[in-house]
Design a protein around this motif. Structure first.
Motif, PDB file in Angstrom:
ATOM      1  N   GLY A   1       0.845  -1.230   0.186  1.00 45.23           N
ATOM      2  CA  GLY A   1      -0.149   0.095  -0.031  1.00 45.23           C
ATOM      3  C   GLY A   1       0.751   1.126   0.129  1.00 45.23           C
ATOM      4  O   GLY A   1       0.327   2.358  -0.543  1.00 45.23           O
ATOM      5  N   CYS A   2       1.885   0.962   0.561  1.00 50.73           N
ATOM      6  CA  CYS A   2       2.833   2.413   0.621  1.00 50.73           C
ATOM      7  C   CYS A   2       4.595   2.226   0.555  1.00 50.73           C
ATOM      8  O   CYS A   2       5.010   3.061  -0.027  1.00 50.73           O
ATOM      9  CB  CYS A   2       2.576   3.268   2.043  1.00 50.73           C
ATOM     10  SG  CYS A   2       3.273   2.333   3.548  1.00 50.73           S
ATOM     11  N   GLY A   3       4.684   0.995   1.058  1.00 50.90           N
ATOM     12  CA  GLY A   3       6.161   0.937   1.005  1.00 50.90           C
ATOM     13  C   GLY A   3       7.209   1.398   1.736  1.00 50.90           C
ATOM     14  O   GLY A   3       8.194   1.560   2.082  1.00 50.90           O
TER      15      GLY A   3
ATOM     16  N   ALA B   1       5.845   1.483   5.805  1.00 54.12           N
ATOM     17  CA  ALA B   1       5.627   1.288   6.840  1.00 54.12           C
ATOM     18  C   ALA B   1       4.499   2.302   7.620  1.00 54.12           C
ATOM     19  O   ALA B   1       4.165   2.847   8.558  1.00 54.12           O
ATOM     20  CB  ALA B   1       6.590   1.377   8.011  1.00 54.12           C
ATOM     21  N   LEU B   2       3.612   2.940   6.673  1.00 55.89           N
ATOM     22  CA  LEU B   2       2.638   3.797   6.925  1.00 55.89           C
ATOM     23  C   LEU B   2       1.270   3.597   6.890  1.00 55.89           C
ATOM     24  O   LEU B   2       0.481   4.245   7.340  1.00 55.89           O
ATOM     25  CB  LEU B   2       3.010   5.189   5.717  1.00 55.89           C
ATOM     26  CG  LEU B   2       4.176   5.825   5.853  1.00 55.89           C
ATOM     27  CD1 LEU B   2       4.145   6.644   4.679  1.00 55.89           C
ATOM     28  CD2 LEU B   2       4.490   6.659   7.241  1.00 55.89           C
ATOM     29  N   CYS B   3       0.802   2.447   6.336  1.00 54.73           N
ATOM     30  CA  CYS B   3      -0.524   2.077   5.947  1.00 54.73           C
ATOM     31  C   CYS B   3      -0.885   0.634   6.727  1.00 54.73           C
ATOM     32  O   CYS B   3      -1.885   0.341   6.743  1.00 54.73           O
ATOM     33  CB  CYS B   3      -0.698   2.014   4.523  1.00 54.73           C
ATOM     34  SG  CYS B   3      -0.296   0.618   3.507  1.00 54.73           S
ATOM     35  N   GLY B   4       0.067  -0.379   6.771  1.00 56.22           N
ATOM     36  CA  GLY B   4      -0.222  -1.455   7.374  1.00 56.22           C
ATOM     37  C   GLY B   4      -0.803  -2.690   6.559  1.00 56.22           C
ATOM     38  O   GLY B   4      -0.951  -3.787   6.670  1.00 56.22           O
TER      39      GLY B   4
ATOM     40  N   CYS C   1       0.560  -4.474   4.491  1.00 52.91           N
ATOM     41  CA  CYS C   1       1.602  -5.509   4.344  1.00 52.91           C
ATOM     42  C   CYS C   1       1.997  -6.313   5.385  1.00 52.91           C
ATOM     43  O   CYS C   1       2.851  -6.998   5.671  1.00 52.91           O
ATOM     44  CB  CYS C   1       3.023  -4.974   3.712  1.00 52.91           C
ATOM     45  SG  CYS C   1       3.616  -3.828   4.973  1.00 52.91           S
TER      46      CYS C   1
ATOM     47  N   CYS D   1       6.992  -4.508   4.245  1.00 55.67           N
ATOM     48  CA  CYS D   1       7.273  -3.637   3.076  1.00 55.67           C
ATOM     49  C   CYS D   1       8.661  -3.075   3.585  1.00 55.67           C
ATOM     50  O   CYS D   1       9.478  -2.727   2.657  1.00 55.67           O
ATOM     51  CB  CYS D   1       6.445  -2.530   2.771  1.00 55.67           C
ATOM     52  SG  CYS D   1       6.324  -1.291   4.035  1.00 55.67           S
TER      53      CYS D   1
END
Ligand code: FES
Ligand code: FES
Lengths: 764, 150
Positions: free
Chosen positions: B37-39, B41-44, B46, B58
């Motif tokens: 989702g972001c790569g 560690a901002l969106c969770g 992964c 990620c």
């Protein structure tokens, strides 16, 4: 609808993915064309575009031709058919149709683009009729097998019963006898169920993909792999219509797993952007990590091109000036100038809404095998038919030689109706000879997207001595999304006017003028969930709240007085030639002020409006019609001493006419509150020398659980169930922001006229 | 070379040990339930478990998991019936579904560690996972339901 045909054992079904002993097809045509189509269907062949099939084991397969992106279309539309068919939902499966607008949208109403909150309203009637036809054929087939009068047979819960003997068959037991049974049309057409006998329509239904979505089994755009496929990421120009001057790929090519670096040619200067590939440098390899690493190691010198003057520090003020200047009157009732001259008080205020970007959780991804025939596309697309069209253009082949399969979409919000990402995959596949998956990153999505238009609004109103509004003048300016096709466009288009501006619902105001100022389009402007309704609902609901305060009146009573109780608001009377009306006729879907007043009154009642609140608490209301639905929102906010917000409760009242899956409606409206909460509090895209300043969720924050309302109460108005179905996916978003902003005023006395709210309350 | 046990299967990886677990499980193993989702560690999206605790795949290199036990959404429960998954379905949480693998893995890790979280603890843990469809209130309710079962 025209004829429904029993197509069991017809050869041409082989290519449709629909199999089963019994197959029904129907041709959907729009109502104005009905007469002609009926005449045609008395002949032998129609081109069917909706299918239901029943296999020997009784399994029912229903075609879903619209894209699932969280709005529940793969559940809602099949529910309608299954209900009329008397199928058991546990024995229904869904077949996702590929892109084929000739088949799935023969009348050219939406191009099979899942957009505009229109799938249910365009499919309700036809799915009912097709389901009823299926039930009819099954009953006839059972009667044949038993040798009894079909009038003695009825279908219920996936079985056929003979009234006289009590004998029964499973659906699957009779499909072998279904071939050749004609479905009568016209007055003899199979009877629809009485709504009192509906077993699924109007009842809560979990989505069909619930299990897959809770176990990781659901396939989205990037989850599909085809043999020989390579993975690519693309470095694109930071400024719209910039180009590569030069690049050096040497370091990128050293990364393990990177195989090739190639240039996608830039958009030709004489071609509008539309949904074409932007151009850039592509890094292609065997896995996503390698190509991402490779891209980081590219050295590219860009020619920034013609849009470096697009800088928020000046552009925003240009929009404000353009709103003040107006210039293009698009709706005019009475004479606002005279009314202002005669008014007791004249008030003005300016509102500003910045650019936003969609940020669906799934960044765009598409796979294309350009070297196969037909060309194969697998994509997370809202618009598979246009995906075919633009890929065909990119490859220089005929659209008929291109197929597009649709995966689940990890959110769409309008971004995925624009298939530039599939064009990139197509070009790269053609260049390399391999199938290619193009993966967009979050940075790509935020920096090279299609932006929700920034807009400025100059609001002006006159009040008489009794505090009644005698004149209302709204002038707005924004870069038009039509710029995608006509880059020189400087004014809006009827589509944008129709998104909550020209249809300003303050029907009881005697003098009313709506105006549009000019603006340059300097970035790809595109549509975003609810589109321009967001800023129009914000400006008009908040300004009405300001006027009520100036008049010393109750804001809800005041708003109700502006809207009035008319059955229908006729824009033609105010000189509007093209009301657009979401592409639908004003006869079938009129603008009905009384429905808007109704939801507002219900929202006031449900939210406890009028009761005293503790210090620091506020309750704000707003309402808006969009996509034919009427939504009123009441937000209860607590503004803490440090300016931070807490939202303990939100009440949202929705009148969407006839609905199918109330659980689906509730989820869409709950989600709209969260989407609206991002718009109101965080959403901000800005540019510096033409380049987007933001890049990922650290500098483009969105609502998370810690700032989300967690008690959103959705109230569906039940009084209007006999009305046409209206949109649900988008209409919940627009009233949220003005309701919150009005609540903040109620709590603090502070007016927010510029979005996002951000930390504006913290400095107060 | 890195040795990892993923969803109960022993794996050896000879590629770049800096490759994030997200891309290793997706591209090399075909376990596509874990999402990108972001790569950063901002969106969770992964989120997966390493030795039972949630990590953002990620930004977690494969080397970090050397000799450890990795669980992805596919391995959370062989039948897909972990209490969190059941609660998710009971509350009809998913809309588009894309964020939900990560949400479920975050919730499962929270309950592993703290079977009886307070409302504030639920919000604090789950605030790391973005859902753009806006399913937060159902996620919140589903975590509470699951907490009663674990
Ligand atoms: S993709 Fe890992 S946290 Fe967003
Ligand atoms: S369900 Fe769509 S992002 Fe969460």
């Amino acid at each position: 609808m025209s004829g429904i045909q029993n197509l069991s054992r017809r050869d041409f079904l082989k290519n449709t993915g629909i199999t089963g002993a019994m197959v029904l097809g129907a041709q959907v045509v729009p109502s104005p064309l009905l007469a002609g189509a009926r005449a045609q269907s008395t002949g032998a062949s129609i081109q069917p575009n909706l299918f239901v099939s029943i296999a020997g084991d009784g399994m029912v397969t229903i075609t879903c031709s619209r894209s699932e992106m969280g709005q529940g279309v793969r559940t809602g539309i099949p529910m309608i058919l299954a209900d009329e068919l008397e199928a058991d939902w546990q024995r229904v499966k869904i077949w996702q149709a590929p892109g084929d607008a000739e088949k799935y949208d023969p009348a050219g109403k939406d191009g099979q683009n899942t957009d505009g909150s229109r799938s249910t309203r365009h499919h309700l009637d036809v799915m009912r009729e097709l389901g009823a036809a299926g039930r009819y054929v099954l009953e006839q087939a059972a009667a044949r097998k038993w040798g009894v009068d079909p009038g003695e047979v009825y279908a219920k819960d996936h079985r056929l019963y003979h009234t006289g003997s009590g004998r029964s068959f499973d659906f699957g037991d009779v499909v072998d006898a279904a071939a050749g049974i004609e479905v009568p049309a016209g007055a003899d057409a199979p009877k629809l169920k009485d709504p009192s006998r509906w077993k699924y329509i109007g009842r809560d239904m979990p989505v069909v993909d619930n299990y897959d979505m809770s176990t990781g089994g659901a396939d989205f755009g990037a989850d599909v792999t085809i043999p020989g496929m390579k993975i690519a990421v693309v470095a694109r120009a930071p400024v719209y219509r910039g180009k590569v001057k030069s690049f050096d790929a040497a370091e990128a090519l050293k990364v393990q797993g990177v195989e090739q670096v190639v240039e996608i040619p830039p958009l030709p200067d004489d071609k509008p952007a539309e949904f074409r590939a932007l151009g850039g440098i592509a890094v292609i390899g065997t896995n996503t990590w390698s190509v991402l690493e490779g891209r980081r190691k590219l050295a590219i010198e860009w020619d920034d091109g013609p849009n470096t003057a697009h800088d928020s520090s000046t552009y925003d003020d240009q929009l404000r000036a353009a709103a003040r200047d107006g210039g293009h009157v698009i709706r005019d009732r009475g004479n606002v100038d005279e009314a202002f001259a005669a008014a007791d008080q004249v008030l003005e205020a300016e509102y500003f809404v910045p650019y936003f970007i969609h940020t669906p959780m799934e960044p765009p991804a598409a796979i294309v095998d350009a070297n196969a025939r037909p060309v194969k596309i697998v994509a997370a697309t809202q618009s598979p038919n246009e995906t075919r069209q633009y890929v065909a253009e990119a490859l220089g082949v005929d659209k008929s030689e291109v197929e597009c399969q649709v995966t689940l979409l990890g959110g769409g919000f309008g971004r995925k109706s624009k298939p530039d990402f599939a064009c990139e995959a197509a070009i790269l596949s053609q260049m390399t000879g391999s199938p290619v998956r193009v993966q967009w990153t979050r940075e790509d999505e935020i920096r090279n997207g299609y932006y929700h238009a920034a807009s400025a609004h100059r609001m002006k109103a006159g009040l008489d001595t009794s505090g009644k509004v005698t004149a209302w003048h709204h002038s707005g300016a924004w870069p038009s999304l039509i710029g995608l096709w006509a880059p020189a466009a400087r004014t809006g288009h009827p589509i944008e006017y129709g998104l909550g501006l020209i249809d300003t619902p303050y029907d009881a105001v005697p003098n009313l003028r709506i105006e549009n100022g000019e603006a340059d389009v300097m970035i790809r402007v595109g549509w975003y969930r609810s589109v321009n309704n967001i800023q129009h609902a914000f400006a008009m609901n908040c300004f009405a709240n300001e006027l009520a305060a100036a008049a010393g009146r109750d804001p809800v009573e005041f708003l109700l007085e502006l809207i009035g109780e008319a059955e229908v608001m006729d824009l033609a009377k105010d000189g509007v030639e093209d009301p657009w009306n979401y592409g639908d006729s004003v006869e079938e879907w009129p603008i009905m002020p009384k429905r808007l007043s109704n939801v507002l009154r219900v929202a006031a009642a449900k939210s406890g409006y009028g009761k005293p609140m503790p210090a620091g608490h506020g309750l704000g209301l707003a309402c808006h019609r969009s996509f034919h639905s009427y939504v009123a929102t009441a937000v209860h906010v607590v503004v803490r001493d440090d300016g931070s917000l807490h939202i303990p409760q939100v009440d949202m009242v929705v009148d969407c006419g006839r609905y199918v899956n109330p659980e689906g409606v509730k989820k869409q409206i709950e989600g709209a509150a969260i989407y609206g909460n991002t718009v109101a509090r965080h959403g901000l895209i800005s540019t510096t020398r033409g380049a987007v300043d933001q890049s990922n969720f650290h500098d483009y924050p969105v609502t998370r659980m810690n700032d989300a309302p967690l008690d959103v109460r959705v109230h569906i108005v039940e009084d209007f169930v006999h009305l046409r179905p209206c949109g649900v996916g988008e209409p919940g978003v627009p009233p949220y922001t003005p309701a919150l902003v009005n609540a903040i005023h109620d709590a603090t006395g502070k007016r927010i006229r510029r979005l996002p709210i951000g930390d504006q309350l913290k400095s107060a | 070379m890195v040795s990892i046990r993923i969803n109960g299967v022993n794996r050896r990886f000879h590629g770049d040990p800096n490759m994030p677990l997200l891309w290793y499980v997706r591209d090399e193993l075909g376990l596509t339930g874990t999402k990108f989702g972001c790569g950063m560690a901002l969106c969770g999206a992964c989120t997966m478990h390493v030795d039972g605790g949630a990590v953002r795949g990620c930004v977690t290199p494969v080397s970090f998991a050397d000799g450890k036990e990795v669980t992805t959404i596919e391995g959370l429960d062989s039948e897909g019936n972990h209490p969190v998954q059941r609660a998710w379905r009971a509350h009809n949480v998913p809309q588009c579904g894309y964020c939900q693998s990560g949400q479920i893995m975050s919730a499962a890790s929270l309950l592993n560690r703290n079977p009886d979280p307070s409302d504030d603890e639920i919000v604090a843990e789950m605030a790391g996972n973005i859902c753009r469809c806006g399913t937060y209130q159902r996620i919140f309710a589903a975590v509470r339901t699951a907490a009663q079962e674990v």
